[in-house]
Scaffold this motif. Structure first.
Motif, PDB file in Angstrom:
ATOM      1  N   THR A   3      35.478  44.210  39.120  1.00  0.00           N
ATOM      2  CA  THR A   3      35.948  43.508  40.323  1.00  0.00           C
ATOM      3  C   THR A   3      36.952  42.414  39.960  1.00  0.00           C
ATOM      4  N   GLY A   4      36.769  41.789  38.809  1.00  0.00           N
ATOM      5  CA  GLY A   4      37.742  40.797  38.350  1.00  0.00           C
ATOM      6  C   GLY A   4      39.093  41.431  38.066  1.00  0.00           C
ATOM      7  N   LEU A   5      39.072  42.604  37.432  1.00  0.00           N
ATOM      8  CA  LEU A   5      40.308  43.341  37.180  1.00  0.00           C
ATOM      9  C   LEU A   5      41.000  43.667  38.502  1.00  0.00           C
ATOM     10  N   TYR A   6      40.219  44.095  39.475  1.00  0.00           N
ATOM     11  CA  TYR A   6      40.792  44.429  40.777  1.00  0.00           C
ATOM     12  C   TYR A   6      41.427  43.196  41.430  1.00  0.00           C
ATOM     13  N   ARG A   7      40.755  42.076  41.370  1.00  0.00           N
ATOM     14  CA  ARG A   7      41.315  40.846  41.955  1.00  0.00           C
ATOM     15  C   ARG A   7      42.577  40.389  41.195  1.00  0.00           C
ATOM     16  N   ARG A   8      42.591  40.583  39.878  1.00  0.00           N
ATOM     17  CA  ARG A   8      43.805  40.254  39.121  1.00  0.00           C
ATOM     18  C   ARG A   8      44.939  41.210  39.495  1.00  0.00           C
ATOM     19  N   ALA A   9      44.587  42.462  39.745  1.00  0.00           N
ATOM     20  CA  ALA A   9      45.597  43.433  40.193  1.00  0.00           C
ATOM     21  C   ALA A   9      46.174  43.008  41.546  1.00  0.00           C
ATOM     22  N   TRP A  10      45.305  42.514  42.440  1.00  0.00           N
ATOM     23  CA  TRP A  10      45.805  42.018  43.733  1.00  0.00           C
ATOM     24  C   TRP A  10      46.830  40.930  43.517  1.00  0.00           C
ATOM     25  N   ALA A  11      46.484  39.960  42.683  1.00  0.00           N
ATOM     26  CA  ALA A  11      47.370  38.823  42.457  1.00  0.00           C
ATOM     27  C   ALA A  11      48.710  39.288  41.886  1.00  0.00           C
ATOM     28  N   HIS A  12      48.643  40.232  40.948  1.00  0.00           N
ATOM     29  CA  HIS A  12      49.869  40.750  40.342  1.00  0.00           C
ATOM     30  C   HIS A  12      50.698  41.500  41.386  1.00  0.00           C
TER      31      HIS A  12
END
Length: 197
Positions: free
Chosen positions: A96-105
């Motif tokens: 889920t952290g990876l997904y949220r970082r993907a959102w930010a990117h």
């Protein structure tokens, strides 16, 4: 409508789908978050992992904006479908952290570039690999919405929890008895149609 208005509209629908996907994990055990619910192995945490890669690819690499995230499941020697499930070592917090970082990117890409900016999708064939940012955002939104629908069904099959997003289930009002009667009517109609009555 200005370009910023268009971007805001696109972002609203993308973020709504993102939120729905993550909401489907709330309150689940590690097993339920990962367990395959279909013959092809579809599982909730795997959908999240897959969508992180989708965003980083289409709204990052495609526009020459690599994220720097390590995605070993996309390497040449990686296991087939490695992006569609989480290993025991890949925690829910990691995925889920990876997904949220993907959102930010992705959001940074959308903010930085004009919707008409042309990028090249690295995994598409030469000569057919160009897309505009607008097209890429629509594609990612459509893919995320598709997987949000899958997640909704998986969650309902697990524990009966339904709904579009937190605080808005978008369901007709009815208690368990009403839904049982409703489902029964649908089952009878299906059987009657099948028998030609």
């Amino acid at each position: 409508m200005t370009e910023e208005d268009l971007k805001a509209d696109l972002h609203r629908y993308l973020q709504s789908a993102r939120d729905a996907v993550l909401w489907k994990l709330e309150g689940l055990s590690e097993y339920d978050a990962r367990r395959p619910m279909t013959p092809t192995g579809t599982n909730l945490l795997g959908l999240v992992k897959h969508l992180a890669g989708v965003e980083l690819g289409y709204l990052g690499d495609t526009f020459g904006r690599p994220s720097g995230e390590d995605l070993p499941w996309f390497e040449e020697a990686a296991e087939t479908n490695g992006d569609m499930w989480a290993t025991a070592e890949e925690s829910r917090a990691y995925v889920t952290g990876l997904y949220r970082r993907a959102w930010a990117h992705s959001d940074a890409t959308i903010d930085a570039l004009a919707l008409g900016t042309v990028g090249k999708v690295p995994w598409w064939p030469d000569g057919k690999d160009e897309v505009t940012l607008h097209h890429a955002v629509v594609r990612v939104t459509a893919d995320t919405q598709r997987h949000a629908g899958q997640a909704d069904i998986l969650r309902e099959l697990m524990d009966g929890a339904v709904g579009m997003i937190k605080d808005n289930d978008s369901m007709m009002p009815g208690d368990a008895t009403w839904w049982e009667d409703y489902r029964g009517r649908l089952e009878r109609a299906a059987r009657e149609a099948d028998s030609g009555v």
